[in-house]
Write an enzyme that holds these catalytic residues in place. Sequence first.
Site, PDB file in Angstrom:
ATOM      1  N   TYR A  54      19.486 -49.413  -1.511  1.00 53.78           N
ATOM      2  CA  TYR A  54      20.540 -48.401  -1.480  1.00 53.78           C
ATOM      3  C   TYR A  54      20.142 -47.174  -0.663  1.00 53.78           C
ATOM      4  CZ  TYR A  54      23.194 -51.248  -4.672  1.00 53.78           C
ATOM      5  OH  TYR A  54      23.904 -52.302  -5.210  1.00 53.78           O
ATOM      6  N   ARG A  57      21.290 -48.163   2.719  1.00 54.58           N
ATOM      7  CA  ARG A  57      22.748 -48.113   2.811  1.00 54.58           C
ATOM      8  C   ARG A  57      23.226 -46.653   2.899  1.00 54.58           C
ATOM      9  NH1 ARG A  57      20.871 -52.170   2.560  1.00 54.58           N
ATOM     10  NH2 ARG A  57      20.989 -51.789   4.787  1.00 54.58           N
ATOM     11  N   GLN A  87      37.565 -50.355  -3.303  1.00 56.67           N
ATOM     12  CA  GLN A  87      36.401 -51.099  -3.774  1.00 56.67           C
ATOM     13  C   GLN A  87      35.141 -50.628  -3.044  1.00 56.67           C
ATOM     14  OE1 GLN A  87      37.165 -55.493  -4.212  1.00 56.67           O
ATOM     15  NE2 GLN A  87      39.086 -54.953  -3.205  1.00 56.67           N
ATOM     16  N   VAL A  89      32.124 -48.178  -1.632  1.00 57.49           N
ATOM     17  CA  VAL A  89      31.284 -47.145  -2.234  1.00 57.49           C
ATOM     18  C   VAL A  89      30.982 -46.021  -1.246  1.00 57.49           C
ATOM     19  CG1 VAL A  89      30.258 -48.730  -3.900  1.00 57.49           C
ATOM     20  CG2 VAL A  89      29.152 -48.419  -1.670  1.00 57.49           C
ATOM     21  N   ASP A  90      31.556 -46.094  -0.039  1.00 60.53           N
ATOM     22  CA  ASP A  90      31.371 -45.026   0.941  1.00 60.53           C
ATOM     23  C   ASP A  90      32.358 -43.894   0.691  1.00 60.53           C
ATOM     24  OD1 ASP A  90      33.886 -45.411   2.579  1.00 60.53           O
ATOM     25  OD2 ASP A  90      32.993 -47.385   2.898  1.00 60.53           O
ATOM     26  N   HIS A 105      34.103 -49.186  -7.678  1.00 61.62           N
ATOM     27  CA  HIS A 105      32.751 -49.742  -7.772  1.00 61.62           C
ATOM     28  C   HIS A 105      31.654 -48.703  -7.597  1.00 61.62           C
ATOM     29  CE1 HIS A 105      34.718 -53.815  -6.574  1.00 61.62           C
ATOM     30  NE2 HIS A 105      34.866 -53.543  -7.855  1.00 61.62           N
ATOM     31  N   GLY A 170      41.902 -54.933   4.063  1.00 62.84           N
ATOM     32  CA  GLY A 170      40.510 -55.325   4.226  1.00 62.84           C
ATOM     33  C   GLY A 170      39.830 -55.862   2.993  1.00 62.84           C
ATOM     34  N   THR A 171      40.523 -56.678   2.223  1.00 63.22           N
ATOM     35  CA  THR A 171      39.900 -57.266   1.046  1.00 63.22           C
ATOM     36  C   THR A 171      40.262 -58.742   0.959  1.00 63.22           C
ATOM     37  OG1 THR A 171      39.818 -57.259  -1.379  1.00 63.22           O
ATOM     38  CG2 THR A 171      41.836 -56.447  -0.356  1.00 63.22           C
ATOM     39  N   ALA A 215      42.012 -52.803  10.191  1.00 61.98           N
ATOM     40  CA  ALA A 215      42.588 -51.700   9.417  1.00 61.98           C
ATOM     41  C   ALA A 215      43.331 -50.715  10.308  1.00 61.98           C
ATOM     42  CB  ALA A 215      41.482 -50.990   8.637  1.00 61.98           C
TER      43      ALA A 215
END
Length: 227
Positions: A54, A57, A87, A89-90, A105, A170-171, A215
């Site tokens: 992480y 990331r 969804q 995490v950014d 998330h 985008g999922t 997107a």
Amino acid sequence: MKKKLVILSGAGMSAESGIKTFRDADGLWEGHDIMEVASPIGWDKNPELVLDFYNKRRAQLLEVQPNRGHEIIAELENQFDVHVITQNVDDLHERAGSSNVLHLHGELLKVRSVANENHIIDWKTDLYLGDTDKHGHQLRPHIVWFGEAVPAIDEAIEIVQDADILIVIGTSLQVYPAAGLINFANNEVPIYYIDPKPATMYDVINPVTVIPMSASEGMEKIMSDSL
């Protein structure tokens, strides 16, 4: 009163910004088995590996920028009551200017105490073993791992239930409970689904417009043709 526009965004939303999608075709995430770096079992087994993962990331996130898709969603607040359920995490939705963002998330730029999941701290640097809260408890990434509950799901359901328009971006619609959110929209609510390789929406009786684009391209098209 402005119509309520709800955005459900996944990994493809941020792919154009240079953030890799959740897992590669071989099922690995940055060369790691998902359960090694995104599960309580992985954390208990090798917390240093998880923290390093992480940290990388987080460092990558600080080097990228929102893309045009993020920007259009933020601009739509001029016309609609926009709510983003992501969804991801950014923080790219927020950096683009979106003011109502719910992270299902977790968030990469936050950490939390292992002893209290509600003790959440903003964190933009590396996190190591030995970094603790004021009570001496280790800090961990503020990420919802596989096998953990999704605390924000009830709030997300309430938001979708009140939607006038729903845009899914985008999922793959494979990760639950997030994938089931579209089923809480009222039957007459139009759904726009943007993805270069869209999944099949089973058992959805709403009017669905599939837009097989990125997107940014998809949001440009919706802006010009539909909204």
